[in-house]
Structure formats: structure tokens, C-alpha cells
Design an enzyme around this catalytic site. Sequence first.
Site, PDB file in Angstrom:
ATOM      1  N   LYS A  87       8.846  41.932  40.907  1.00  0.00           N
ATOM      2  CA  LYS A  87       7.887  40.834  40.969  1.00  0.00           C
ATOM      3  C   LYS A  87       7.751  40.318  42.397  1.00  0.00           C
ATOM      4  CE  LYS A  87       6.923  36.341  38.752  1.00  0.00           C
ATOM      5  NZ  LYS A  87       7.409  35.372  37.755  1.00  0.00           N
ATOM      6  N   SER A  93       4.168  33.530  34.678  1.00  0.00           N
ATOM      7  CA  SER A  93       3.760  34.025  35.971  1.00  0.00           C
ATOM      8  C   SER A  93       4.075  35.502  36.190  1.00  0.00           C
ATOM      9  CB  SER A  93       4.420  33.196  37.077  1.00  0.00           C
ATOM     10  OG  SER A  93       5.830  33.363  37.066  1.00  0.00           O
ATOM     11  N   SER A 142       7.966  32.169  32.102  1.00  0.00           N
ATOM     12  CA  SER A 142       7.228  33.205  32.823  1.00  0.00           C
ATOM     13  C   SER A 142       7.645  34.629  32.520  1.00  0.00           C
ATOM     14  CB  SER A 142       7.326  32.959  34.334  1.00  0.00           C
ATOM     15  OG  SER A 142       6.597  31.817  34.698  1.00  0.00           O
TER      16      SER A 142
END
Length: 484
Positions: free
Chosen positions: A72, A148, A172
Site C-alpha cells: 500500500k 483506504s 480501511s
Amino acid sequence: MDRQKDALYYTGLLKMKKASPEELVADAFKKIDEENPGCNAVVHTRREKALHEARTRDFRNTLFGGVPILIKDLGQDLAGEPATSGSRLLKDYVAPRTSHFVEAVERAGFIVIGQTSTPEFGFKNITDAVIHGTARNPFNRNHSPGGSSGGAAAAVASGMVAIATASDGGGSIRIPASFTGLVGLKPTRGRTPVGPGSYRGWQGASISFALTKTVRDTAMMLDALQTVQAAAPFQTPLFPGSHFQELQSGKRRNFRIAYSLESPVKSVVSEEAKRAVLQTVAALEELGYRVEAKTPDIDGILLMEAYYAMNGAETDAMLRGFAAKLGRPLTADDMELVSWSLYQYGRTISGGDYSLALGLWDQAAATMDRFHENYDLLLQPTTADSAPLIDHSFQSEALKERMRKSDLLSAADRKEIVWSMFEESLGVTPFTQQANLTGQPAISLPVHRTAVGLPLGVQFTAPKGKEEWLLDIASVLEMAGLFT
């Protein structure tokens, strides 16, 4: 989605010499080339470096043996690679060192082949950073994969990679898992610290882990990444033995399970989300578990206000540092409106306000500790509805105009703007934040599809340090054929 081809499936091919790390990396890049134009999940690749690693690294005695992975683009730094956090302020930033978390990922035998998209600073439950564009859900590209960790979810669900790292500061990992049909575990606070120097992660609310297709991948990943680091302020004792081996043993616990359909913030819960939970309840009862309707006695609205106070204060601290490095004040043109509004709210929060907010977190943790004296697990919807449309705006134009001018408003007005700008999106995802604030582990499981074919998950929460309980119940439901 082909769940059989999880990360451990590819590990098996490598061990049997039916594939090489280089072949797997090359195949992953082929899939990225095919799928990413439609999903916009991957924002950076390291093709030549990854292929070189595949040819030259020694993967013997590693758990995953040379499987490709995406990380990520938020708080999971790899030296020499971009680290934008989805922010225009960091669009040209390159990480000077590798985080302890990514080092652990590499020690586990993964080859990092690139990075996945995130909303700016991870503040949203959708993924639409201006600098990278909008990520799309592989199940229906008119819908969001969530956030996210939306890029990570879209990458795994579309088959670009079998596994991707993610992080979770308010849902997230679990929100995109719900929206894209994946397994999404948020570990106990302190279980997988990032470091060095960034251990606190929203005062322990945020934690890094992964999105997977299967429970066994989740278990093996937890074995690989759990650690105790002396410098970390939040520490959880290591699980003795192996989560993966315990799953393989077939031993199962007779859990006492509570379930709730009530939104913690009194928002509407869709009939599909309720159906997902009730179908799971029926399956659990048929399997012999005792299941009872019970909602923890926590004021979810007060708790969310305390969460936003932390968000605001931490954003102020972060952006104050950026301003110092730039040698100038930051303006609304430096960032997206959500970030700007959180920043302006954070500038009004006193040390006393911040301490009181964290005190509410601790009160909620104590309430949940008492709750678990009677119930081992809490079952809820992961999200109150399926993935929103990508062109849906969660703020009106009038609200956006107030957000732009939030630096001119009173402290009370800035606080009200933050609640208002998140209010509708929070209504879609009201269930996940509590475990971040109490520090408990929670997992989203892919047990339901809506009438139009969109995934929708259910969430189990366990006492601190009891990820093995979550993996146990997850494996039971997976083996019972409930995963869709």
C-alpha cells in the site's frame, strides 16, 4: 474470483518446482497490464527490480518462497520507491528507508512488485486521490472498491496478485474486504508495528496487515508478520505456536456469539446487510453455536467525535511538519478538501481535548472487555451497505464551499464541518471504527452477494490478542461453504 489460487497455492507451485519466482512475477505484471487500466488499483511498479530480485534472492526457508505482492502506498515504505500517501504534497517523495513492516514482508519471502492506490492520507472509505485518480471495483467498475486500502482490494479481487498489504485506521482493511469479497483481518493493536519512528499510527488506531482470498493465507501472514519490537509503544505478546498450524489441526472452539444489526451511530442499515448477518447467524446455529442478539452499550456518536478529534490533531501535527520542511504555511491548494478541513479542525484542539478523546477510547475498551465476559465474539455487518457508486459525492456543493473556507470559521464550526463531511459516508461504514479505538482484532468475511451481485461482508470482533478465535470462526464458515 478464484479463491483456490491464493498465495499459498503459488507457494506450493514454487516448492514443487512447477513455477519459478521470475515466472510468477512476470505473470503478475501481465495481469496488471491487463486489469489495471480498468481498475486503476496500482499506482507504481518496479518491474525490472522485482524481476532481478526474483532471479537472485534466496527464498529458501521463507514462508511464501518468492510470491509477488503489492504494498500500500501509505505508511509502508520501501527504500528508493515512491511514498506519496495519495497526496499532492508528497507526489515526488521517495522513501529513504524500508519500514520494519515491509522488511518483515520481504523476510516472509514476498517480492514487492509495486504499490496500490489510497485516498489522500487514508482519510476516506473510498479511494479517489486526485494525484492517482479513482480506483474501481472489479465486480462492477461503476462502484468503488472502498478505502483506504481500495487499490489493494481491487488488485487482489481482480487477480493481479494473490495477496496485498493493507492498513486499517478506521476500517480501511475491512471496508474494502466487504466491498470486494475478500478476507480482511485487522489485528490487535501492537501486533504488527510498522516503525521505525511511526509506531503510534493514529495513537494505535491504525495498524498494517493484508487483504487475502482465504483464511489460510491470513493465518500464515499473521505468523509471518506478528512481532514484538522493543521501541514500539503498543505491544501484544506473541501468539505461541503457529496460527496456520492451529487451523490445520482442525480443532474448533465452542464460541458464545453475540450479534447486532444496530448501527453504532444510529444510521440506516440496509436490508442486504441485515440479511448477510442473519444468514450467518442461521448457519452458526445449525453448526451448533449459541448465538444471541446483543449490542454493546457504547455511545457510538460520542466515540466517533473522539475519533475525529484524534484525526484532526494528528493531521495538524503531520501537516505542521510538512510546512516546516517547505518553509511556508500550507494552503487549501496544497491538499484535498477533506484533508484541509481536518487540518483546520485539528488546529483548534487543545491538549486537554485530545486527552479527553483518548479517555473515551479507553472507556469503550473497558466496556468491550466486560461484554466479552459473556460473549466470545461479536458479529455485525462489516458495512451497512454494498460499495457506493464512484460518481457519488458524499458532500454537497454548499458543504464543500464551507470546507474551503474552514480556516476562517470558529472552532465549533470547524468541528461541525468535519462531522458533516463524513456523515453520509460514515452511514455506509459505521461498524468498523470501534475496534480501532478499543484495540481489538476484527475480521471481515465474504459471506454475501447482493441482488445485483456486489459483495457484502460480515464482521467478527474478538477480545484483544485473540486473532486465533477470529481465524477459527472464519475457517468454520469458509469450510461450510459460506464464502461467496
